[in-house]
Design a protein around this motif. Structure first.
Motif, PDB file in Angstrom:
ATOM      1  N   ALA A 297      -5.725 -35.070   1.264  1.00 21.80           N
ATOM      2  CA  ALA A 297      -4.799 -35.961   1.966  1.00 21.80           C
ATOM      3  C   ALA A 297      -4.627 -35.592   3.427  1.00 21.80           C
ATOM      4  O   ALA A 297      -4.214 -36.436   4.239  1.00 21.80           O
ATOM      5  CB  ALA A 297      -3.444 -35.947   1.269  1.00 21.80           C
ATOM      6  N   LEU A 298      -4.926 -34.350   3.783  1.00 19.47           N
ATOM      7  CA  LEU A 298      -4.733 -33.876   5.153  1.00 19.47           C
ATOM      8  C   LEU A 298      -6.089 -33.729   5.820  1.00 19.47           C
ATOM      9  O   LEU A 298      -6.797 -32.757   5.631  1.00 19.47           O
ATOM     10  CB  LEU A 298      -3.979 -32.541   5.158  1.00 19.47           C
ATOM     11  CG  LEU A 298      -2.601 -32.559   4.479  1.00 19.47           C
ATOM     12  CD1 LEU A 298      -2.042 -31.150   4.392  1.00 19.47           C
ATOM     13  CD2 LEU A 298      -1.652 -33.473   5.233  1.00 19.47           C
ATOM     14  N   GLY A 299      -6.472 -34.713   6.605  1.00 18.35           N
ATOM     15  CA  GLY A 299      -7.732 -34.655   7.315  1.00 18.35           C
ATOM     16  C   GLY A 299      -8.944 -34.906   6.440  1.00 18.35           C
ATOM     17  O   GLY A 299     -10.043 -34.474   6.772  1.00 18.35           O
ATOM     18  N   GLY A 300      -8.767 -35.625   5.323  1.00 17.45           N
ATOM     19  CA  GLY A 300      -9.893 -35.858   4.418  1.00 17.45           C
ATOM     20  C   GLY A 300     -10.025 -37.313   4.025  1.00 17.45           C
ATOM     21  O   GLY A 300      -9.673 -38.224   4.785  1.00 17.45           O
ATOM     22  N   ASN A 301     -10.511 -37.522   2.812  1.00 19.73           N
ATOM     23  CA  ASN A 301     -10.782 -38.869   2.314  1.00 19.73           C
ATOM     24  C   ASN A 301      -9.537 -39.423   1.622  1.00 19.73           C
ATOM     25  O   ASN A 301      -9.420 -39.405   0.398  1.00 19.73           O
ATOM     26  CB  ASN A 301     -11.972 -38.828   1.344  1.00 19.73           C
ATOM     27  CG  ASN A 301     -12.220 -40.162   0.685  1.00 19.73           C
ATOM     28  OD1 ASN A 301     -11.907 -41.210   1.239  1.00 19.73           O
ATOM     29  ND2 ASN A 301     -12.780 -40.131  -0.512  1.00 19.73           N
ATOM     30  N   ALA A 302      -8.584 -39.900   2.405  1.00 19.87           N
ATOM     31  CA  ALA A 302      -7.352 -40.443   1.833  1.00 19.87           C
ATOM     32  C   ALA A 302      -6.582 -41.220   2.893  1.00 19.87           C
ATOM     33  O   ALA A 302      -6.701 -40.957   4.096  1.00 19.87           O
ATOM     34  CB  ALA A 302      -6.472 -39.328   1.275  1.00 19.87           C
ATOM     35  N   LYS A 303      -5.822 -42.184   2.416  1.00 17.20           N
ATOM     36  CA  LYS A 303      -4.839 -42.859   3.259  1.00 17.20           C
ATOM     37  C   LYS A 303      -3.505 -42.148   3.048  1.00 17.20           C
ATOM     38  O   LYS A 303      -3.063 -41.994   1.915  1.00 17.20           O
ATOM     39  CB  LYS A 303      -4.731 -44.334   2.875  1.00 17.20           C
ATOM     40  CG  LYS A 303      -5.966 -45.160   3.229  1.00 17.20           C
ATOM     41  CD  LYS A 303      -5.780 -46.602   2.816  1.00 17.20           C
ATOM     42  CE  LYS A 303      -6.956 -47.465   3.227  1.00 17.20           C
ATOM     43  NZ  LYS A 303      -7.047 -47.643   4.702  1.00 17.20           N
ATOM     44  N   THR A 304      -2.887 -41.706   4.122  1.00 16.31           N
ATOM     45  CA  THR A 304      -1.713 -40.841   4.011  1.00 16.31           C
ATOM     46  C   THR A 304      -0.570 -41.378   4.854  1.00 16.31           C
ATOM     47  O   THR A 304      -0.776 -41.832   5.988  1.00 16.31           O
ATOM     48  CB  THR A 304      -2.055 -39.405   4.458  1.00 16.31           C
ATOM     49  OG1 THR A 304      -3.133 -38.908   3.670  1.00 16.31           O
ATOM     50  CG2 THR A 304      -0.864 -38.479   4.298  1.00 16.31           C
ATOM     51  N   SER A 305       0.622 -41.320   4.292  1.00 15.01           N
ATOM     52  CA  SER A 305       1.833 -41.653   5.054  1.00 15.01           C
ATOM     53  C   SER A 305       2.846 -40.533   4.855  1.00 15.01           C
ATOM     54  O   SER A 305       2.986 -39.987   3.757  1.00 15.01           O
ATOM     55  CB  SER A 305       2.418 -42.996   4.603  1.00 15.01           C
ATOM     56  OG  SER A 305       2.794 -42.950   3.244  1.00 15.01           O
ATOM     57  N   ILE A 306       3.550 -40.197   5.936  1.00 16.84           N
ATOM     58  CA  ILE A 306       4.532 -39.109   5.911  1.00 16.84           C
ATOM     59  C   ILE A 306       5.869 -39.656   6.387  1.00 16.84           C
ATOM     60  O   ILE A 306       5.944 -40.323   7.431  1.00 16.84           O
ATOM     61  CB  ILE A 306       4.092 -37.941   6.817  1.00 16.84           C
ATOM     62  CG1 ILE A 306       2.728 -37.395   6.372  1.00 16.84           C
ATOM     63  CG2 ILE A 306       5.123 -36.823   6.800  1.00 16.84           C
ATOM     64  CD1 ILE A 306       2.183 -36.314   7.286  1.00 16.84           C
ATOM     65  N   ILE A 307       6.913 -39.377   5.632  1.00 18.76           N
ATOM     66  CA  ILE A 307       8.269 -39.719   6.036  1.00 18.76           C
ATOM     67  C   ILE A 307       9.012 -38.424   6.337  1.00 18.76           C
ATOM     68  O   ILE A 307       9.161 -37.574   5.461  1.00 18.76           O
ATOM     69  CB  ILE A 307       8.994 -40.566   4.959  1.00 18.76           C
ATOM     70  CG1 ILE A 307      10.421 -40.847   5.367  1.00 18.76           C
ATOM     71  CG2 ILE A 307       8.920 -39.915   3.591  1.00 18.76           C
ATOM     72  CD1 ILE A 307      10.553 -41.858   6.476  1.00 18.76           C
ATOM     73  N   GLN A 338     -12.346 -43.783   2.228  1.00 21.30           N
ATOM     74  CA  GLN A 338     -13.373 -44.691   1.718  1.00 21.30           C
ATOM     75  C   GLN A 338     -13.191 -44.873   0.217  1.00 21.30           C
ATOM     76  O   GLN A 338     -12.585 -44.027  -0.452  1.00 21.30           O
ATOM     77  CB  GLN A 338     -14.772 -44.142   2.014  1.00 21.30           C
ATOM     78  CG  GLN A 338     -15.037 -42.763   1.423  1.00 21.30           C
ATOM     79  CD  GLN A 338     -16.377 -42.199   1.840  1.00 21.30           C
ATOM     80  OE1 GLN A 338     -17.084 -42.810   2.621  1.00 21.30           O
ATOM     81  NE2 GLN A 338     -16.725 -41.049   1.317  1.00 21.30           N
ATOM     82  N   VAL A 339     -13.710 -45.987  -0.281  1.00 23.94           N
ATOM     83  CA  VAL A 339     -13.598 -46.282  -1.710  1.00 23.94           C
ATOM     84  C   VAL A 339     -14.408 -45.262  -2.495  1.00 23.94           C
ATOM     85  O   VAL A 339     -15.549 -44.941  -2.142  1.00 23.94           O
ATOM     86  CB  VAL A 339     -14.087 -47.705  -2.006  1.00 23.94           C
ATOM     87  CG1 VAL A 339     -14.103 -47.964  -3.509  1.00 23.94           C
ATOM     88  CG2 VAL A 339     -13.196 -48.719  -1.302  1.00 23.94           C
ATOM     89  N   ASN A 340     -13.810 -44.719  -3.563  1.00 21.18           N
ATOM     90  CA  ASN A 340     -14.478 -43.723  -4.401  1.00 21.18           C
ATOM     91  C   ASN A 340     -15.121 -44.406  -5.595  1.00 21.18           C
ATOM     92  O   ASN A 340     -14.428 -44.875  -6.502  1.00 21.18           O
ATOM     93  CB  ASN A 340     -13.466 -42.681  -4.899  1.00 21.18           C
ATOM     94  CG  ASN A 340     -12.749 -41.987  -3.748  1.00 21.18           C
ATOM     95  OD1 ASN A 340     -13.359 -41.312  -2.943  1.00 21.18           O
ATOM     96  ND2 ASN A 340     -11.447 -42.184  -3.675  1.00 21.18           N
ATOM     97  N   GLU A 341     -16.445 -44.471  -5.587  1.00 16.43           N
ATOM     98  CA  GLU A 341     -17.183 -45.059  -6.699  1.00 16.43           C
ATOM     99  C   GLU A 341     -18.043 -43.986  -7.349  1.00 16.43           C
ATOM    100  O   GLU A 341     -18.728 -43.221  -6.659  1.00 16.43           O
ATOM    101  CB  GLU A 341     -18.052 -46.225  -6.232  1.00 16.43           C
ATOM    102  CG  GLU A 341     -17.233 -47.443  -5.816  1.00 16.43           C
ATOM    103  CD  GLU A 341     -18.111 -48.654  -5.551  1.00 16.43           C
ATOM    104  OE1 GLU A 341     -19.309 -48.444  -5.287  1.00 16.43           O
ATOM    105  OE2 GLU A 341     -17.608 -49.791  -5.598  1.00 16.43           O
TER     106      GLU A 341
END
Length: 554
Positions: A297-307, A338-341
């Motif tokens: 989640a941190l600098g990788g393959n993920a969409k991340t939101s922080i509150i 990216q989408v994980n297939e």
């Protein structure tokens, strides 16, 4: 596609009735800044983010603007993460869990996932959930309290995962909510001066969403063999603490130290990631269980939101500044989602496909409710079987590693035995030679010329007893009748012929006795024998340890 992490700041309502006497935080659009009492902004303390929510903002608005897109992307096959960060008693748990009247991000995300799935008719979905906490740097399973101190592993197919963590396959949001409520009971909470129910651990609620395309014409699986597998992490972090404010002591103090340490590592990771790829050095993900699990989640393959939640009171200005600086650095991080297939059998949906289809055929005439219940039961039974098999495989691998270590220890002990045996045998030979030197038959060689050869039995032999006193004069025989004849003397002295009549006694002098050549001034035969005995003792101990290792191996 590279994109920035979405970062928002939420200011909780003030719980203090005192009016500010020096400074206060002011919100203008998506900017928060520190102002003096009369409204003058303080230079250098103004921050802009994707969203800034004031005290009147509801959880519903936070979810819609900040995390809804991440949740929908997870259903489409993207990894997603949403987490709350901030000091203790700033509103993180309320933001993530909410209340009955205003549910938090986790409950809204669960409902949203199943609502979106119901709207997709061309794909079949399989969802499994897990719930863990990181308490004092140990991972515990909130669904099964007997599963504690769980290790993290990494594989090419699964990425980073927690081994032994219980997972449940679910069909609807109600099942997930019940599981969350049962997990919350097992979570660690405690009372401090700042919060009556303070979170003493980080929690991570994880949803694994698998889906496979269906041919709408035949109702069968499409020709494509790819399965989408996405991981959604919803994280409620424990708050950073200042001991002077929380008044923590004993167990609470220990918990606070672990919380601050893991949050410090998270801050270091965020700081290094914010420097950019060119200036980026080693990222210390492994320094904390939290950052290790959130590595993707941190600098990788993920969409991340922080509150990031902050407290508006003036007494908390320094903690709020630290939280806003953390949020500013996180805003500069870029992820490549990216989408994980998956085309292999790593996807659970693919591995269960044949069994599920077989069950569908057997229950084809049954009611749909019975069919769905039987399918869910079968899925969970198969999942438990796979988790048990995975656990056994890890235990087998651990046993193999231990076996290799024991083999190596045995080899090391064997080498040590050989070295000690060599030393002991050398010591025995040296001791034997010393005893031979001390024997009477060898001491006759001490009184001889440098080129001494064997003589006849009638030759004169001089020997001094170890117990006799040293004479004042050089010894000469009273009668020369027992001295070797001239031929023998000639042979002994390489042609030198002595005139026996001219031999006279040497002048009187004291004779100095020198120690044997094989004994140094700092060492004696007793010390040597003691060292030899110590070597033998060590040899016996090593042999005994080797036998114990071999017994343990068998």
């Amino acid at each position: 596609m590279a994109e920035k992490i979405c970062v928002a700041v939420r200011v909780r309502p003030s719980i203090s009735e005192e009016s500010p006497s020096g400074t206060f935080w002011k919100i203008e659009d998506n900017r928060i800044s520190l102002h003096k009492l009369h409204g003058t902004p303080i230079s250098g303390l103004s921050y802009a983010f994707d969203h800034v929510f004031d005290e009147s903002c509801s959880n519903s608005k936070v979810y819609e603007l900040l995390t809804k897109d991440v949740i929908h992307a997870a259903v489409d096959g993207f990894n997603g993460t949403a987490f709350a960060y901030g000091q203790t008693s700033s509103g993180k748990t309320y933001t993530m869990n909410g209340s009955l009247n205003d549910p938090g991000i986790i409950h809204r995300a669960v409902n949203d996932v199943f609502q979106k799935i119901q709207m997709i008719s061309d794909r079949e979905f399989l969802i499994r959930v897990s719930y863990m906490e990181i308490y004092n740097e140990e991972i515990n399973d909130l669904f099964a309290v007997e599963n504690h101190k769980l290790p993290t592993h990494e594989s090419l197919e699964r990425g980073i995962f927690v081994a032994g963590l219980r997972e449940e396959i679910v069909n609807n949001a109600e099942q997930v909510i019940k599981l969350l409520e049962s997990g919350e009971v097992n979570r660690h909470f405690g009372e401090t001066n700042m919060n009556a129910r303070s979170s003493r651990s980080h929690t991570i609620f994880r949803m694994v969403i698998e889906s496979k395309g269906i041919d709408t014409g035949s109702g069968d699986y499409s020709s494509s063999d790819a399965i989408r597998v996405s991981i959604l992490n919803l994280v409620d972090l424990a708050g950073s603490e200042r001991i002077a404010k929380t008044g923590a002591g004993g167990v609470r103090l220990k918990e606070g130290k672990y919380i601050n340490k893991s949050l410090m590592v998270l801050g270091n990771v965020i700081n290094k990631l914010s420097n950019g790829a060119k200036q980026r050095a080693h990222i210390p993900y492994r320094d904390s269980k939290l950052t290790r699990i959130l590595q993707t989640a941190l600098g990788g393959n993920a969409k991340t939101s922080i509150i990031c939640t902050v407290a508006p009171e003036e007494v908390h200005v320094e903690e709020t500044k630290g939280t806003l600086q953390f949020a500013s650095r996180a805003k500069r991080i870029t992820n490549c989602a990216q989408v994980n297939e998956i085309l292999t059998d790593a996807a659970l949906l693919k591995r269960q496909q044949l069994e599920i289809e077989d069950l569908r055929r057997k229950l084809q005439g049954s009611r749909s409710e019975v069919l769905e219940q039987e399918i869910l039961k079968l899925r969970n039974d198969m999942l438990k079987y796979e988790l048990e098999r995975e656990k056994l495989e890890m235990e087998l691998e651990e046993e193999r590693r231990s076996h290799k270590e024991r083999e190596q220890r045995i080899r090391d002990q064997q080498l040590k035995i050989e070295n000690l045996s060599s030393l002991v045998s050398d010591g025995d030979r040296s001791s034997s030679q010393d005893s031979m030197k001390e024997s009477p038959k060898d001491e006759c060689n001490d009184f001889k010329t440098p080129c001494f050869k064997e003589t006849s039995n009638n030759a004169f032999v001089a020997k001094r007893s170890n117990y006799s006193e040293l004479p004042d004069f050089s010894p000469l025989p009273d009668s020369f009748s027992n001295v070797a004849d001239e031929d023998t003397w000639f042979k002994m002295n390489k042609g030198y012929i002595a005139d026996l009549d001219s031999l006279q006694t040497t002048p009187a002098r004291k004779v100095q006795s020198f120690p044997p050549q094989d004994i140094t001034p700092d060492c004696s035969n007793d010390n040597y024998k003691l060292e030899l005995q110590n070597l033998k003792t060590q040899l016996e101990l090593v042999i005994k340890e080797k036998v114990e290792l071999q017994v343990e191996k068998t």
